[in-house]
Design an enzyme around this catalytic site. Structure first.
Site, short mmCIF file in Angstrom:
data_model
loop_
_atom_site.label_atom_id
_atom_site.label_comp_id
_atom_site.label_asym_id
_atom_site.label_seq_id
_atom_site.Cartn_x
_atom_site.Cartn_y
_atom_site.Cartn_z
N HIS A 85 5.19 64.05 -58.72
CA HIS A 85 3.92 63.70 -58.10
C HIS A 85 4.08 62.35 -57.43
O HIS A 85 4.84 61.50 -57.88
CB HIS A 85 2.80 63.64 -59.16
CG HIS A 85 1.43 63.58 -58.58
ND1 HIS A 85 0.84 62.39 -58.22
CD2 HIS A 85 0.55 64.56 -58.28
CE1 HIS A 85 -0.36 62.65 -57.73
NE2 HIS A 85 -0.57 63.95 -57.75
N ASP A 144 -0.24 71.58 -60.50
CA ASP A 144 -0.10 72.80 -59.70
C ASP A 144 0.77 73.83 -60.40
O ASP A 144 0.58 75.03 -60.22
CB ASP A 144 0.50 72.47 -58.33
CG ASP A 144 -0.34 71.46 -57.57
OD1 ASP A 144 -1.54 71.71 -57.41
OD2 ASP A 144 0.19 70.42 -57.15
#
Length: 501
Positions: free
Chosen positions: A337, A393
């Site tokens: 991320h 995700d």
């Protein structure tokens, strides 16, 4: 390296400009310095290009906003190194376990958890604004049968604004919303009404995009259900009466909505603030946020992660796939991320949800592959050295798939709750006592210097031209080829005859 004499610590940064030997002391506030203070560092142009604008002050070059704070905010706090995410000070883990989506939405937008009376009024108002104009349904029907749901959702939010002219600053005056910063009750009322309308109608618009893809008639919102319960009703109800979604799936989706409600100034929120700084209506602002969220590097990542797992196929294929990733031959989706350099706290909360959902839906067939991939990442030096851990995700896609949502609907499931975060940041901007300044980033111009215009018959082909220096050849369909071979008169009456006889 400049040695500064020892003295009592103070909240400032001392900068020495070696071009001029001038010393500047820049104040530090909240562990940051103002970019406009850096602009005070000026010098006469030396070997610089005129386009470098050296005499106008030093600029900060920060591609992709890697370390630029653009707003002062009280909404969401992220600590990427320690894996912390808090809404208005409340850890995301607590909200997922104890709160519900509408309560967390109130918290994000207004700063505090609502009282029982506030929550009741808030919920009633939101659910009162779930209906959309029947003409908007007609607009959905005008889309192609295979249109992506996010394309339809993005368009429908912009369309929604056309049905609310009273909320358009271009029609009602540019201070329509910013007047609320002074406590103007009429401005506050019009501002908060649009927030109610957007949050209330978001599931209805999202469900319409889904039903359009399914070729099914649109449902009308159901009174008496929860926010996510009503959403599932809009998506799935076919016939009969007293339809009730499964409580585990309803609760899981509600928790996922909390998790996705906000994430500080990410790509789509930055887009919302950028567009909102022009003082356009909030429907256009949310539509712009949807467009940004649509991208595979942002809201489309959960869809891409599932496609990757489907391509890997089974656990025994994980080592070979990761070998390609480590050689940079393949892209790994669902890991790492931009902010988190530790475990994404949202992924921890989602893992628990996944088990609850799988008990109802059955185990996701891709779970073994996903678990093997996550285990490989945990043990891999390549992954650890790059802080590549499973993110939100990676797990949300597994839940969505187990619940039976099509892949291209995943970004829509992200956009519905993220409307709350976008509106929280937009409202905070509108209520800024010092006003709203339009966002206008600078650039470093590296192109040609001043040139004289050259007439067409004197121009020459560029030396060492690359494929990027002119349009590539575009191949058209057969009808275009037939048209090129036809003759006709254009609008000016000139005969065009390109037929090759």
């Amino acid at each position: 390296m400049v040695t500064v004499p020892k003295q009592a610590p103070r909240q400032s940064l001392t900068v020495v400009d070696n071009r001029t030997n001038k010393v500047y002391e820049l104040p530090i506030k909240h562990n940051s310095v103002l970019a406009t203070d850096i602009k005070k560092i000026k010098s006469q142009a030396g070997d610089d290009r005129k386009e470098d604008e050296t005499e106008q002050g030093l600029r900060v070059f920060d591609p992709a906003y890697m370390n630029t704070a653009v707003v002062e905010s009280k909404i969401t706090y992220i600590n990427g190194l320690d894996g912390i995410l808090r809404y208005r000070g409340y850890p995301i883990e607590q909200l997922v376990k104890k709160s519900d989506f509408l309560e967390s939405a109130f918290l994000l937008i207004y700063g505090e958890l609502p009282t029982k009376n506030q929550y009741s009024n808030w919920q009633n108002e939101i659910m009162h604004h779930t209906y959309i104009h029947s003409d908007i349904e007609g607009i959905f029907k005008s889309f192609r049968y295979d249109s992506h749901p996010m394309s339809m959702l993005t368009s429908s939010f912009a369309t929604l604004g056309a049905f609310a002219p009273e909320a358009n600053p271009s029609l009602r005056g540019q201070k329509l919303f910013t007047n609320a910063a002074s406590g103007d009750p009429a401005a506050l009322q019009i501002l908060d009404k649009q927030i109610l309308r957007i949050i209330g109608k978001a599931p209805t618009l999202a469900a319409a995009s889904y039903r359009m893809r399914q070729g099914r008639p649109f449902n009308r919102p159901a009174q008496g259900l929860s926010y996510t319960g009503n959403f599932l009703y809009l998506l799935d109800h076919l016939s009969g009466t007293e339809y009730r979604p499964h409580p585990v799936l309803e609760k899981a989706l509600d928790a996922l909505f909390i998790i996705h409600a906000d994430h500080e100034v990410n790509c789509s929120t930055a887009t919302v603030l950028q567009v909102g700084s022009s003082l356009v209506d909030p429907y256009s602002v949310v539509s712009a946020g949807c467009a940004a969220l649509y991208g595979p590097s942002h809201g489309g990542a959960s869809e891409s992660a599932i496609r990757m797992l489907m391509e890997i196929g089974s656990p025994e294929n994980v080592p070979a796939f990761m070998a390609q990733v480590e050689k940079r031959e393949r892209v790994l989706v669902g890991f790492g991320h931009r902010v988190y350099k530790n475990v994404d706290p949202r992924s921890t909360a989602i893992r628990e949800l996944a088990e609850q959902v799988f008990q109802v839906t059955g185990r996701n067939k891709l779970l073994d592959t996903a678990t093997t991939l996550a285990d490989y990442a945990r043990k891999s030096e390549f992954m650890r050295s790059r802080n590549l851990y499973p993110n939100v995700d990676f797990y949300s896609g597994l839940i969505y798939q187990a619940m039976g949502f099509p892949l291209d609907f995943y970004p829509v499931l992200f956009a519905v709750p993220r409307c709350v975060g976008w509106l929280a940041h937009w409202r905070q901007m509108m209520l800024n006592p010092s006003g709203v300044k339009i966002w206008r980033p600078r650039q470093l111009y590296l192109g040609e210097g001043e040139r004289e215009y050259v007439e067409a018959d004197k121009r020459k082909e560029k030396a060492n031209a690359t494929p990027f220096d002119a349009p590539v050849e575009v191949h058209h369909g057969g009808d275009s080829k037939r048209n090129r071979l036809a003759s006709y008169k254009d609008a000016a009456g000139h005969t065009r005859d390109r037929a090759k006889l």
